[in-house]
Design an enzyme around this catalytic site. Structure first.
Site, PDB file in Angstrom:
ATOM      1  N   TYR A 129       0.808  -1.229   0.000  1.00  0.00           N
ATOM      2  CA  TYR A 129       0.000   0.000   0.000  1.00  0.00           C
ATOM      3  C   TYR A 129       0.836   1.272   0.000  1.00  0.00           C
ATOM      4  CZ  TYR A 129      -4.868  -1.486   0.986  1.00  0.00           C
ATOM      5  OH  TYR A 129      -6.143  -1.958   0.913  1.00  0.00           O
ATOM      6  N   ASP A 281      -9.570  -9.974  -5.681  1.00  0.00           N
ATOM      7  CA  ASP A 281      -9.082  -9.466  -4.380  1.00  0.00           C
ATOM      8  C   ASP A 281      -9.133 -10.611  -3.365  1.00  0.00           C
ATOM      9  OD1 ASP A 281      -8.009  -7.586  -2.696  1.00  0.00           O
ATOM     10  OD2 ASP A 281      -9.875  -6.517  -2.305  1.00  0.00           O
TER      11      ASP A 281
HETATM   12 ZN    ZN Z   1      -6.926  -3.140  -2.407  1.00  0.00          ZN
END
Ligand code: ZN
Length: 384
Positions: A129, A281
């Site tokens: 991230y 995902d």
């Molecule tokens: Zn994500």
């Protein structure tokens, strides 16, 4: 051993008619009417009344687990090969997520290698991230050039409270490194962006496209069906030539969120179906709420949702040729996988047979049968 799938309706994903398909040494050897082989042993698979489609590509799976955002006990477990096979998936890209501290690129690499040994094709993204991203070598370019499994960077979070609040300059540098690392290693060097609920949406990506010479195909935003504003921004992005990814394992309790099949139909109507991919995902954490919207528990994103959304799109009237694109040819293009996502001679023999009701019947990866007549033939190294 040779295999022939006989009398099967072939979707490349374009419809080719009823054909025989010969599989030789992990590749598609021949597609023709009435292929007859004599003198050598041939395994014949009867495809009558069934459809043969390319094995699916899922370019965003948390193969080593995800989550942890509700504390350590909410960390989700590693994925198993059976889950992937049941979803008709034969090619994956593994990714880290929010957690780049207790989960490492090294562990991601090892899991990708394990799944490859067990029979599917695997790749990974370097980074997670945050910026600076976690890498193997301290450099995105080095990772791309020196580590075969690394085909891009991701998922880098933007417009999200869990992101590192990256500046445009930081994002530009990452995309620039991915581009040059990709050029030098013969990979596409794509950057997979996790897009959150923040107001800006993919505005930073438009800025990069407008203010640099970097081609748009290096920017690959995911979760674009998260809300209606993102869906509209994605249409503009696709019109500029970019690929847009929809997440299939989403929660249905969010009233603003569009299921991937609905989002796909919207893009199909806009003439942009060639710019859409689906990813599951998978193995990420999914909060589950009751009817009143109270948090109940954390669920786990399922990779099997990938094909469910494809099938749903077909049931809603989309032609199968079109509905298959987001899980076959389109992701192969984004990722630069020349031998994947298509049924054609010399391509990898990654194949899925669908029965009359479009259920996954048989899964073949690199010529090897992993599931047959809905029964998983291999469960990988461990029973699960
Ligand atoms: Zn994500």
């Amino acid at each position: 051993m040779l295999k022939i799938i006989k009398n099967v309706e072939v979707y490349t994903p374009e419809y080719l008619g009823v054909k025989d398909v010969l599989v030789v040494d992990g590749k598609i050897g021949k597609i023709n009417e009435n292929i007859e082989i004599t003198g050598v042993e041939v395994e014949v698979i009867d495809g009558k009344g069934k459809k043969l489609v390319p094995g699916f590509i899922d370019s965003h799976i948390h193969i080593t687990g995800g989550g942890g955002e509700g504390g350590f006990s909410t960390r989700t477990p590693e994925i198993t090969l059976s889950d992937i096979i049941q979803g008709g998936i034969t090619t994956i890209v593994g990714t880290l997520g929010t957690d780049g501290i207790t989960r490492s690129p090294e562990n991601l690499y090892a899991k990708a290698k394990a799944l490859e040994e067990e029979g599917i094709s695997t790749y990974i993204y370097t980074g997670n991230y945050r910026i600076p991203p976690v890498t193997f070598t301290g450099s995105i370019m080095k990772d791309l050039i020196l580590i075969d499994k690394v085909i891009g960077v991701g998922e880098i979070a933007i417009s999200d409270h869990r992101s590192s609040q990256p500046t445009i300059e930081e994002l530009k540098r990452i995309v620039a490194d991915a581009r040059v690392g990709g050029l030098l290693s013969g990979k596409t060097g794509v950057v997979n962006f996790h897009v959150g609920n923040g107001e800006d949406g993919i505005e930073p990506l438009f800025e990069i496209v407008q203010n640099t010479e970097i081609p748009i195909n290096h920017l690959y935003p995911t979760h674009m069906n998260r809300n209606k504003a993102l869906l509209e921004q994605g249409l503009e992005f696709a019109k500029l030539g970019g690929f847009v990814d929809f997440t299939t394992s989403s929660t249905t309790t969010d009233p603003d969120e569009l299921k991937a099949y609905n989002a796909l139909i919207r893009y199909y109507e806009a003439g942009l179906i060639d710019k859409v991919t689906f990813t599951s995902d998978g193995q990420g954490s999914l909060p589950i709420f009751d009817e009143k919207g109270n948090f109940v528990k954390l669920g786990i994103g399922k990779v099997t949702t990938l094909y469910h959304e494809v099938k749903h799109a077909v049931l809603k009237g989309l032609p199968l040729e079109g509905a298959l694109k987001p899980v076959t040819v389109n992701p192969a293009k984004v990722l630069g996988l020349k031998n994947k996502g298509k049924i054609k001679e010399c391509a990898d023999a990654d194949l899925v047979i669908l029965d009359e009701s479009l259920e996954i019947d048989t899964v073949i990866s690199k010529g090897k049968i992993l599931m047959r007549d809905k029964i998983i033939v291999t469960k990988g190294t461990f029973e699960n």
